[in-house]
Motif scaffolding. Structure first.
Motif, PDB file in Angstrom:
ATOM      1  N   LEU A  52      27.008  55.127  12.824  1.00  0.00           N
ATOM      2  CA  LEU A  52      26.965  54.444  11.664  1.00  0.00           C
ATOM      3  C   LEU A  52      27.388  55.596  10.342  1.00  0.00           C
ATOM      4  O   LEU A  52      27.215  56.582  10.350  1.00  0.00           O
ATOM      5  N   ILE A  53      28.110  54.656   9.341  1.00  0.00           N
ATOM      6  CA  ILE A  53      28.475  55.315   8.242  1.00  0.00           C
ATOM      7  C   ILE A  53      27.874  54.589   7.040  1.00  0.00           C
ATOM      8  O   ILE A  53      28.247  53.265   6.943  1.00  0.00           O
ATOM      9  N   ASP A  54      27.169  55.191   6.326  1.00  0.00           N
ATOM     10  CA  ASP A  54      26.629  54.746   5.048  1.00  0.00           C
ATOM     11  C   ASP A  54      27.383  54.855   3.790  1.00  0.00           C
ATOM     12  O   ASP A  54      27.443  56.107   3.441  1.00  0.00           O
ATOM     13  N   GLY A  55      27.996  53.858   3.557  1.00  0.00           N
ATOM     14  CA  GLY A  55      28.922  53.627   2.346  1.00  0.00           C
ATOM     15  C   GLY A  55      28.410  53.631   1.092  1.00  0.00           C
ATOM     16  O   GLY A  55      29.114  53.128  -0.001  1.00  0.00           O
ATOM     17  N   ASN A  56      27.001  53.562   0.898  1.00  0.00           N
ATOM     18  CA  ASN A  56      26.245  53.153  -0.514  1.00  0.00           C
ATOM     19  C   ASN A  56      26.510  54.175  -1.454  1.00  0.00           C
ATOM     20  O   ASN A  56      26.176  55.485  -1.147  1.00  0.00           O
ATOM     21  N   ASP A  57      26.816  54.172  -2.553  1.00  0.00           N
ATOM     22  CA  ASP A  57      26.926  55.204  -3.686  1.00  0.00           C
ATOM     23  C   ASP A  57      25.766  55.190  -4.489  1.00  0.00           C
ATOM     24  O   ASP A  57      26.022  55.652  -5.691  1.00  0.00           O
ATOM     25  N   LYS A  58      24.743  54.326  -4.327  1.00  0.00           N
ATOM     26  CA  LYS A  58      23.449  54.603  -5.022  1.00  0.00           C
ATOM     27  C   LYS A  58      22.108  54.745  -4.590  1.00  0.00           C
ATOM     28  O   LYS A  58      22.090  54.860  -2.908  1.00  0.00           O
ATOM     29  N   GLY A  59      21.087  54.932  -4.986  1.00  0.00           N
ATOM     30  CA  GLY A  59      19.842  55.046  -4.472  1.00  0.00           C
ATOM     31  C   GLY A  59      19.662  56.341  -3.575  1.00  0.00           C
ATOM     32  O   GLY A  59      20.338  57.327  -3.565  1.00  0.00           O
ATOM     33  N   LEU A  60      18.798  56.088  -2.338  1.00  0.00           N
ATOM     34  CA  LEU A  60      18.748  57.214  -1.488  1.00  0.00           C
ATOM     35  C   LEU A  60      19.982  57.571  -0.806  1.00  0.00           C
ATOM     36  O   LEU A  60      20.172  58.675  -0.497  1.00  0.00           O
ATOM     37  N   SER A  61      21.020  56.773  -0.526  1.00  0.00           N
ATOM     38  CA  SER A  61      22.096  56.817   0.342  1.00  0.00           C
ATOM     39  C   SER A  61      22.926  57.988  -0.906  1.00  0.00           C
ATOM     40  O   SER A  61      23.446  58.860   0.007  1.00  0.00           O
ATOM     41  N   ARG A  62      22.775  57.666  -1.912  1.00  0.00           N
ATOM     42  CA  ARG A  62      23.615  58.736  -2.960  1.00  0.00           C
ATOM     43  C   ARG A  62      23.044  59.949  -2.473  1.00  0.00           C
ATOM     44  O   ARG A  62      23.712  61.228  -2.671  1.00  0.00           O
ATOM     45  N   SER A  63      21.829  60.229  -2.688  1.00  0.00           N
ATOM     46  CA  SER A  63      21.121  61.561  -2.901  1.00  0.00           C
ATOM     47  C   SER A  63      21.197  62.177  -1.379  1.00  0.00           C
ATOM     48  O   SER A  63      21.322  63.348  -1.374  1.00  0.00           O
ATOM     49  N   VAL A  64      21.266  61.419  -0.282  1.00  0.00           N
ATOM     50  CA  VAL A  64      21.183  61.985   1.073  1.00  0.00           C
ATOM     51  C   VAL A  64      22.767  62.594   1.006  1.00  0.00           C
ATOM     52  O   VAL A  64      22.982  63.751   1.524  1.00  0.00           O
ATOM     53  N   TYR A  65      23.864  61.807   0.790  1.00  0.00           N
ATOM     54  CA  TYR A  65      25.275  62.192   0.698  1.00  0.00           C
ATOM     55  C   TYR A  65      25.411  63.692   0.217  1.00  0.00           C
ATOM     56  O   TYR A  65      25.841  64.611   0.380  1.00  0.00           O
ATOM     57  N   ARG A  66      24.975  63.432  -1.216  1.00  0.00           N
ATOM     58  CA  ARG A  66      25.015  64.911  -2.012  1.00  0.00           C
ATOM     59  C   ARG A  66      24.279  65.911  -1.419  1.00  0.00           C
ATOM     60  O   ARG A  66      24.914  67.253  -1.398  1.00  0.00           O
ATOM     61  N   SER A  67      23.116  65.843  -0.721  1.00  0.00           N
ATOM     62  CA  SER A  67      22.471  66.925  -0.295  1.00  0.00           C
ATOM     63  C   SER A  67      23.107  67.388   0.932  1.00  0.00           C
ATOM     64  O   SER A  67      23.287  68.696   0.953  1.00  0.00           O
ATOM     65  N   CYS A  68      23.619  66.528   1.858  1.00  0.00           N
ATOM     66  CA  CYS A  68      24.760  66.942   2.797  1.00  0.00           C
ATOM     67  C   CYS A  68      25.725  67.843   2.664  1.00  0.00           C
ATOM     68  O   CYS A  68      26.266  68.825   3.131  1.00  0.00           O
ATOM     69  N   SER A  69      26.521  67.042   1.581  1.00  0.00           N
ATOM     70  CA  SER A  69      27.727  67.714   1.124  1.00  0.00           C
ATOM     71  C   SER A  69      27.450  69.075   0.598  1.00  0.00           C
ATOM     72  O   SER A  69      28.436  69.995   0.940  1.00  0.00           O
ATOM     73  N   ARG A  70      26.430  69.393  -0.246  1.00  0.00           N
ATOM     74  CA  ARG A  70      26.239  70.641  -0.667  1.00  0.00           C
ATOM     75  C   ARG A  70      25.853  71.501   0.314  1.00  0.00           C
ATOM     76  O   ARG A  70      26.051  72.955   0.181  1.00  0.00           O
ATOM     77  N   ARG A  71      25.064  71.424   1.240  1.00  0.00           N
ATOM     78  CA  ARG A  71      24.372  72.119   2.197  1.00  0.00           C
ATOM     79  C   ARG A  71      25.457  72.805   3.286  1.00  0.00           C
ATOM     80  O   ARG A  71      25.902  73.863   3.668  1.00  0.00           O
ATOM     81  N   ASP A  72      26.946  71.810   3.279  1.00  0.00           N
ATOM     82  CA  ASP A  72      27.954  72.545   3.927  1.00  0.00           C
ATOM     83  C   ASP A  72      29.077  73.082   3.320  1.00  0.00           C
ATOM     84  O   ASP A  72      30.106  73.658   4.017  1.00  0.00           O
TER      85      ASP A  72
END
Length: 297
Positions: A181-201
């Motif tokens: 699954l790919i979560d393409g939501n750019d708002k809310g919890l989805s946004r926070s999760v993406y940013r967290s994972c991106s900065r982790r890597d």
């Protein structure tokens, strides 16, 4: 009230098959309506090599256009730096020949880079479909059949990974053939999760993914595929989704433009991306429409 209810019903009908909790409750009832593909099937319009070459072309062009900001990366990659300096020199010579008002330090917008590289530009705007919200349009140029015209950004979840809370009220979850699954939501919890994972890597100065699709200022102008609307009786599909696993040899300096990141870090797995490929020639001014459920072959 009746008009509002009808509008809500149309919106729900358009998105319910991509709403994960709904799928979990109704999978046994309406499996034929899902984007379901037998393992032996293929879902490719163009080859993975063509997808790779297209992404390489546009990402290289974006990198060269933003060359001054890449100094900290190039300092660690002297051989790569020499290669890009050669490419930049060639590009500058061509620009000088083709333009009387040549400026060596001129920086184009990402949309201009896309047009100069692939011959078209795209943008988000109000959809031509009633109650569809935002859509994606070809704003300049011409897109031939079989062209990568957009990418579907977001966090990539494997089957066993938690996505329930991110999926609540979220119409931007894309289901791949193998259940990824790919979560393409750019708002809310989805946004926070993406940013967290991106900065982790991050690997020192090397950015492994692109966060800019979460903002209005896109570094990768292709990363708007989550806003492509589903086709209708009046508007036939002119693009389709195609899955693409980023190969291990993808240039490290260009990964900063990939608009996807894995939820759980796993160095042995390839990053899953989804691109949108044109089913026919698409002209300037046309809106892009996909088919969420149709399998190519």
């Amino acid at each position: 009230p009746d008009a509002m209810l009808r509008a809500l019903r149309r919106r729900w009908d358009a998105y319910k098959y991509r709403f994960v909790p709904w799928l979990a409750l109704n999978l046994h009832r309406k499996r034929r309506t899902l984007r379901y593909v037998p393992e032996s099937s293929q879902d490719k319009i163009i080859s993975d090599e063509d997808v790779f070459e297209t992404l390489l072309r546009i990402f290289k062009a974006l990198f060269i256009n933003d060359f001054s900001r890449q100094a900290h990366i190039l300092a660690l990659l002297p051989e790569i730096r020499c290669k890009y300096l050669e490419l930049l020199t060639v590009e500058q010579k061509q620009s000088k020949v083709n333009s009387c008002n040549y400026q060596s330090q001129h920086v184009f917008s990402p949309e201009e880079v896309l047009f100069n590289t692939l011959g078209f530009s795209i943008t988000r705007d109000r959809s031509s479909l009633v109650c569809a919200g935002t859509g994606v349009f070809v704003t300049k140029g011409f897109v031939p059949k079989g062209t990568v015209v957009s990418m579907y950004p977001g966090t990539v979840y494997r089957k066993h990974e938690p996505i329930f809370f991110q999926s609540l009220g979220n119409p931007f979850i894309f289901r791949c053939i193998d259940g990824v699954l790919i979560d393409g939501n750019d708002k809310g919890l989805s946004r926070s999760v993406y940013r967290s994972c991106s900065r982790r890597d991050h690997l020192g100065p090397f950015q492994m993914s692109d966060e800019s699709w979460l903002t209005a200022a896109l570094q990768n102008p292709l990363a708007v595929g989550q806003y492509v609307n589903n086709c209708s009786h009046e508007k036939a599909a002119n693009v389709c989704y195609q899955e693409f696993d980023v190969p291990g040899y993808f240039p490290v300096e260009l990964k900063q433009y990939l608009p996807n990141v894995v939820y759980s870090h796993d160095i042995e797995s390839h990053l899953r991306c989804v691109v949108l490929v044109t089913l026919r020639d698409v002209k300037q001014g046309e809106e892009l429409f996909s088919n969420y459920y149709t399998v190519v072959r």
